[in-house]
Design a protein around this motif. Sequence first.
Motif, PDB file in Angstrom:
ATOM      1  N   ALA A 167       4.486  58.340  -7.212  1.00 29.18           N
ATOM      2  CA  ALA A 167       3.956  57.067  -6.723  1.00 29.18           C
ATOM      3  C   ALA A 167       2.814  57.328  -5.747  1.00 29.18           C
ATOM      4  O   ALA A 167       2.837  58.305  -4.990  1.00 29.18           O
ATOM      5  CB  ALA A 167       5.052  56.253  -6.047  1.00 29.18           C
ATOM      6  N   SER A 204      -1.804  49.810  -6.305  1.00 29.03           N
ATOM      7  CA  SER A 204      -1.553  48.891  -7.414  1.00 29.03           C
ATOM      8  C   SER A 204      -1.691  49.568  -8.773  1.00 29.03           C
ATOM      9  O   SER A 204      -2.385  50.577  -8.921  1.00 29.03           O
ATOM     10  CB  SER A 204      -2.525  47.714  -7.345  1.00 29.03           C
ATOM     11  OG  SER A 204      -2.385  47.003  -6.141  1.00 29.03           O
ATOM     12  N   GLY A 206       0.938  50.461 -11.044  1.00 29.94           N
ATOM     13  CA  GLY A 206       2.119  51.069 -11.633  1.00 29.94           C
ATOM     14  C   GLY A 206       1.902  52.444 -12.225  1.00 29.94           C
ATOM     15  O   GLY A 206       2.669  52.887 -13.086  1.00 29.94           O
ATOM     16  N   HIS A 207       0.863  53.143 -11.790  1.00 31.06           N
ATOM     17  CA  HIS A 207       0.549  54.460 -12.347  1.00 31.06           C
ATOM     18  C   HIS A 207       1.458  55.549 -11.769  1.00 31.06           C
ATOM     19  O   HIS A 207       1.994  55.411 -10.670  1.00 31.06           O
ATOM     20  CB  HIS A 207      -0.908  54.833 -12.047  1.00 31.06           C
ATOM     21  CG  HIS A 207      -1.890  53.794 -12.494  1.00 31.06           C
ATOM     22  ND1 HIS A 207      -2.113  53.493 -13.813  1.00 31.06           N
ATOM     23  CD2 HIS A 207      -2.718  52.979 -11.787  1.00 31.06           C
ATOM     24  CE1 HIS A 207      -3.028  52.535 -13.905  1.00 31.06           C
ATOM     25  NE2 HIS A 207      -3.407  52.212 -12.686  1.00 31.06           N
ATOM     26  N   THR A 208       1.595  56.609 -12.535  1.00 29.72           N
ATOM     27  CA  THR A 208       2.247  57.818 -12.043  1.00 29.72           C
ATOM     28  C   THR A 208       1.152  58.828 -11.751  1.00 29.72           C
ATOM     29  O   THR A 208       0.425  59.252 -12.655  1.00 29.72           O
ATOM     30  CB  THR A 208       3.230  58.379 -13.088  1.00 29.72           C
ATOM     31  OG1 THR A 208       4.203  57.382 -13.397  1.00 29.72           O
ATOM     32  CG2 THR A 208       3.928  59.619 -12.550  1.00 29.72           C
ATOM     33  N   THR A 223      -3.947  60.469 -12.897  1.00 29.55           N
ATOM     34  CA  THR A 223      -2.554  60.230 -13.270  1.00 29.55           C
ATOM     35  C   THR A 223      -1.992  61.428 -14.021  1.00 29.55           C
ATOM     36  O   THR A 223      -2.727  62.324 -14.446  1.00 29.55           O
ATOM     37  CB  THR A 223      -2.420  58.971 -14.153  1.00 29.55           C
ATOM     38  OG1 THR A 223      -3.009  59.225 -15.425  1.00 29.55           O
ATOM     39  CG2 THR A 223      -3.106  57.781 -13.498  1.00 29.55           C
TER      40      THR A 223
END
Length: 224
Positions: A167, A204, A206-208, A223
Amino acid sequence: GGHKFDAISASVWHTCAVATSDAGYCWGRASYGQLGNGETPSSATSPQLVSGGHAWKSISVSGPQGNHTCGVTTSDVAYCWGTNTLGQIGDGTSTNSNVPVLVSGGHTWASVSARSDAKYALGMTTAGAAYSWGGGTSTPSLVDGGHTWASVSTGVNHTCGVTTAGAGYCWGRNDENQLGNGGAYSNVCDGTEEPCALVPTLVSGGHTWKSISVGQEYACGVTT
């Protein structure tokens, strides 16, 4: 001087490096003791051995606003030196030092960054906890949120990090939307009217994240 270096950290007024022997060397402007060689000449045009006989893993230099330097030894102990007017050396005082001074708290450090153009430092322990000091706080203070960090990157007025779960979080000034949180903020910075997050806020999308790197008023990330 015929030195061979493994790593170099450079800023506007001074540069430091870790030699292949793990010795630390600094050169450039030394008016605040930021070379760590026990002297405060106006400048040094050749590498000066950092005092203390420490074996260094990394050394990080700040810019002309901070005028301090921090390093982590091969035994994971952190030291800082140079200007300490706002506690950026992290030894519990506001006294400048021209030799390395032990950062207080007894932590085992993975890395410490004496951030460019900022009067503070940010460190990450080997257990993944992040601590900051400076800006009026003279001892390491735990970054809020209870996160376990894989990496952190500091800028002039904001910081971002990636947790071990991938995160992304950022905190600090958000006047140029550099926190990546859709413009949200929780407070104002340093008594100004600039939007600011005083605790890590989720990036913001929702990326890993694999990594996030911070610039002066922006951030970029990759990512997984």
